[in-house]
Design a protein around this motif. Sequence first.
Motif, mmCIF file in Angstrom:
data_model
loop_
_atom_site.group_PDB
_atom_site.id
_atom_site.type_symbol
_atom_site.label_atom_id
_atom_site.label_comp_id
_atom_site.label_asym_id
_atom_site.label_seq_id
_atom_site.Cartn_x
_atom_site.Cartn_y
_atom_site.Cartn_z
ATOM 1 N N LEU A 108 0.797 -1.174 0.024
ATOM 2 C CA LEU A 108 -0.002 -0.120 -0.002
ATOM 3 C C LEU A 108 0.760 1.187 -0.076
ATOM 4 O O LEU A 108 0.530 2.372 -0.376
ATOM 5 N N PRO B 195 -0.853 1.876 -6.066
ATOM 6 C CA PRO B 195 -2.159 2.258 -5.880
ATOM 7 C C PRO B 195 -2.654 3.449 -5.352
ATOM 8 O O PRO B 195 -1.891 3.646 -4.253
ATOM 9 N N PRO C 84 -7.342 1.061 -3.718
ATOM 10 C CA PRO C 84 -6.351 0.443 -4.460
ATOM 11 C C PRO C 84 -6.957 -0.093 -5.816
ATOM 12 O O PRO C 84 -5.933 -0.478 -6.594
#
Length: 213
Positions: free
Chosen positions: A11, A136, A141
């Motif tokens: 992430l 992302p 995401p």
Amino acid sequence: MAYRPQLAAALSGASVGQLAYWRRADGPAGALLVPETSSSPLLYSFRDVVALRTAVYLRERLSLQRIRRALGSLRDLGEVDHLSSYQLLAQGHSVVLVPQDGPSVDLVERPGQQVTTVVLAEVLRPFTTSGDITVPDLLHPRRSLRVDPDVRGGHPTISGSRVPFDLVAALVRDGVPVDEVGEYYPGVTADAADDALDFANYVERYNRAPAAA
């Protein structure tokens, strides 16, 4: 719920190796970011992930030495909140603190001096690293996934639900057709199941930890 290093890396755009290197306190400059949530098992908070994205954004543009110098200047200015509380911008060869109110402040070249900023850092939006990895959007995401700190502690879920992406991906990997996942998790569409599998595959790439920097 908090994030294990692999998901925190996926992430944020940092590698698992970078996470390990940045939390080391035995180096000459100390740790860059130590997880606030837990040390055993090792878990990162949502705020940690935002801070990590800031570090990755800056590291793509500046040396680690300059980033550490900027964080030192932040502390010298009395700014000791969590790194996610600050908006930091790479400008030229320096790092600039962009407060919500008031003028921007240089943290490296002329620490403490006011400067004019041109573009604000958007660390939550998608970006591409020097290794051609597309990190992302943190809050979305994938088109059908969302990250909301108030839903399952920020663990990625199917949009509009509390269903974790990895449970949906596991069903598809076990042979359940994407258009039948809704029988197990009502409201999860075929497109959402595809997105969950695609994101799970992306996260698993972070099992391999390249050299830290």
